[in-house]
Design a protein around this motif. Structure first.
Motif, PDB file in Angstrom:
ATOM      1  N   LEU A  70       0.829  -1.207   0.000  1.00  0.00           N
ATOM      2  CA  LEU A  70       0.000   0.000   0.000  1.00  0.00           C
ATOM      3  C   LEU A  70       0.864   1.258   0.000  1.00  0.00           C
ATOM      4  N   LEU A  71       1.942   1.240   0.778  1.00  0.00           N
ATOM      5  CA  LEU A  71       2.810   2.416   0.865  1.00  0.00           C
ATOM      6  C   LEU A  71       3.514   2.678  -0.461  1.00  0.00           C
ATOM      7  N   GLN A  72       4.111   1.635  -1.037  1.00  0.00           N
ATOM      8  CA  GLN A  72       4.836   1.829  -2.296  1.00  0.00           C
ATOM      9  C   GLN A  72       3.885   2.157  -3.443  1.00  0.00           C
ATOM     10  N   ARG A  73       2.681   1.601  -3.401  1.00  0.00           N
ATOM     11  CA  ARG A  73       1.698   1.907  -4.456  1.00  0.00           C
ATOM     12  C   ARG A  73       1.343   3.388  -4.447  1.00  0.00           C
ATOM     13  N   ARG A  74       1.177   3.953  -3.273  1.00  0.00           N
ATOM     14  CA  ARG A  74       0.820   5.371  -3.185  1.00  0.00           C
ATOM     15  C   ARG A  74       1.959   6.260  -3.665  1.00  0.00           C
ATOM     16  N   TYR A  75       3.189   5.970  -3.226  1.00  0.00           N
ATOM     17  CA  TYR A  75       4.310   6.824  -3.598  1.00  0.00           C
ATOM     18  C   TYR A  75       4.674   6.669  -5.069  1.00  0.00           C
ATOM     19  N   LEU A  76       4.572   5.470  -5.617  1.00  0.00           N
ATOM     20  CA  LEU A  76       4.883   5.289  -7.033  1.00  0.00           C
ATOM     21  C   LEU A  76       3.872   5.990  -7.926  1.00  0.00           C
ATOM     22  N   SER A  77       2.611   5.960  -7.533  1.00  0.00           N
ATOM     23  CA  SER A  77       1.573   6.581  -8.364  1.00  0.00           C
ATOM     24  C   SER A  77       1.497   8.087  -8.172  1.00  0.00           C
ATOM     25  N   ARG A  78       1.870   8.599  -6.988  1.00  0.00           N
ATOM     26  CA  ARG A  78       1.766  10.032  -6.722  1.00  0.00           C
ATOM     27  C   ARG A  78       3.089  10.769  -6.905  1.00  0.00           C
ATOM     28  N   SER A 247       0.157  14.451   5.867  1.00  0.00           N
ATOM     29  CA  SER A 247       0.426  14.084   7.260  1.00  0.00           C
ATOM     30  C   SER A 247       1.042  12.701   7.360  1.00  0.00           C
ATOM     31  N   LEU A 248       0.556  11.768   6.515  1.00  0.00           N
ATOM     32  CA  LEU A 248       1.123  10.417   6.507  1.00  0.00           C
ATOM     33  C   LEU A 248       2.580  10.438   6.078  1.00  0.00           C
ATOM     34  N   SER A 249       2.893  11.229   5.047  1.00  0.00           N
ATOM     35  CA  SER A 249       4.279  11.299   4.584  1.00  0.00           C
ATOM     36  C   SER A 249       5.192  11.879   5.659  1.00  0.00           C
ATOM     37  N   ALA A 250       4.720  12.990   6.295  1.00  0.00           N
ATOM     38  CA  ALA A 250       5.538  13.584   7.353  1.00  0.00           C
ATOM     39  C   ALA A 250       5.687  12.629   8.536  1.00  0.00           C
ATOM     40  N   GLY A 251       4.594  11.946   8.897  1.00  0.00           N
ATOM     41  CA  GLY A 251       4.672  10.999  10.003  1.00  0.00           C
ATOM     42  C   GLY A 251       5.594   9.839   9.710  1.00  0.00           C
ATOM     43  N   LEU A 252       5.574   9.332   8.462  1.00  0.00           N
ATOM     44  CA  LEU A 252       6.460   8.235   8.101  1.00  0.00           C
ATOM     45  C   LEU A 252       7.920   8.671   8.109  1.00  0.00           C
TER      46      LEU A 252
END
Length: 360
Positions: A70-78, A247-252
């Motif tokens: 889920l994490l890599q899918r979001r970052y690869l697509s965005r 917020s998710l990106s900053a939190g990660l």
């Protein structure tokens, strides 16, 4: 010699969008530091209440693979790159991007996205399972209870004989690719990038500016004219989704820094002091054994196995709980359930200790 190596590394980093070998190696090692920390957290939580949270330890590999997907899918697509690549200011550029999706644009083309997810998530998961299979077969070969002439025994020994050479070839492939990338002879530092049809490049100011302009909550971009209540609702949902993603990106990012600090803490030189501060207390006797309806009582005979209730044969202690069983009884149980049969504490087959009785 050192000056020559530094010159080669700086020369390879001299291109505008070509990352240096230090950047690509650092982003490769980021996720390898995150996994052990999360696994330690899952083990602590599972040991606190094995009946309720034991699945976190038993299915950690699958849960981590799902979270990673889920994490890599979001970052690869965005963002056009994986989480670790985006963390270090890198992106993936499709070498064969089709029309309508230029190389370096937001996200990746569909084909490169599928390949990247396969090689970023599923391949490491399969490799981890293969390593665990090899480790389990080694333990079974050391304490074998199967006939030496059985078919499974011959297959397992052939696999154990071939696995080190396959592992050496795999690591040598990656090492050779990194050396070629350092010397400027290769476009990619990893063979997996070639299989995915992409290469790594640095994020440019235009990429950052375009990413901010695409965000609906960017204060510098004038909002579109609102025509109806439906438009207001959709714009509010986009703002909420964008804020949640930011917020998710900053939190990660903060969590990754904290996990790297933990990795340094547990790798400190003074391991004795660290173990003294973090050593868990002695586990209490299992409470559920007071209820015979829920679980069988321990045998009254001290030399009997708690599983088969017979005199122990090939006595084996479980270091996690201290109970002693027959090897034939406890090995398949721990391998299948990854827990102590008596206490339910999370454990592994490497925690089994063979006991040797003194002669006479």
């Amino acid at each position: 010699m050192a000056e020559h190596g530094a010159h080669v590394a700086s020369a390879s980093a001299g291109d505008d969008d070509r990352p240096s070998i230090f950047e690509v190696v650092a982003q490769d090692s980021l996720m390898t530091a995150v996994r052990p920390a999360l696994q330690h957290v899952a083990k602590v939580v599972a040991e606190s209440d094995p009946a309720r949270y034991g699945f976190l330890w038993r299915w950690f590999d699958e849960l981590f693979a799902l979270l990673d997907l889920l994490l890599q899918r979001r970052y690869l697509s965005r963002a056009g790159g994986s989480f670790s690549e985006n963390f270090y200011g890198l992106k993936r550029v499709a070498t064969g991007a089709g029309p309508g999706r230029p190389a370096g644009g937001p996200g990746l083309p569909r084909e490169q996205l599928r390949r990247s997810l396969l090689l970023l998530v599923l391949l490491p998961y399969a490799r981890l399972k293969l390593e665990k299979l090899a480790s389990g077969l080694r333990d079974e070969d050391d304490y074998s209870i199967r006939p030496a002439a059985s078919r499974r025994k011959r297959l397992s020994r052939a696999f154990l004989a071939a696995y080190p050479f396959a592992h050496l070839a795999w690591e040598g492939w990656f090492l050779g690719q990194q050396l070629c990338y350092t010397l400027g002879w290769a476009e990619r530092h990893s063979p997996l990038l070639g299989l995915a049809g992409v290469r790594l490049a640095r994020l440019t100011p235009e990429d950052v500016r375009a990413r901010l302009e695409r965000a609906a909550f960017c204060p510098g971009v004038p909002p579109p004219p609102v025509r109806s209540a439906r438009d207001k609702l959709l714009r509010g949902l986009r703002r909420a989704a964008g804020a949640a993603g930011s917020s998710l990106s900053a939190g990660l990012s903060a969590a990754v820094f904290f996990l790297q600090f933990l990795d340094w803490w547990y790798a400190a030189d003074d391991q004795d002091a660290v173990k003294a501060l973090t050593a868990p207390p002695a586990p209490p006797p299992p409470v559920h054994l007071d209820h015979p309806a829920d679980a069988p009582l321990l045998p009254k005979l001290k030399t009997a196995c708690p599983l088969c209730h017979k005199v122990r044969v090939n006595a084996t202690a479980l270091a996690t709980s201290g109970y002693v069983f027959c090897y034939r009884c406890v090995y398949p149980y721990v391998r299948n359930h990854r827990a102590c049969p008596v206490t339910g504490y999370a454990t592994e087959v490497q925690h089994l200790v063979k006991l040797y009785a003194p002669d006479g």
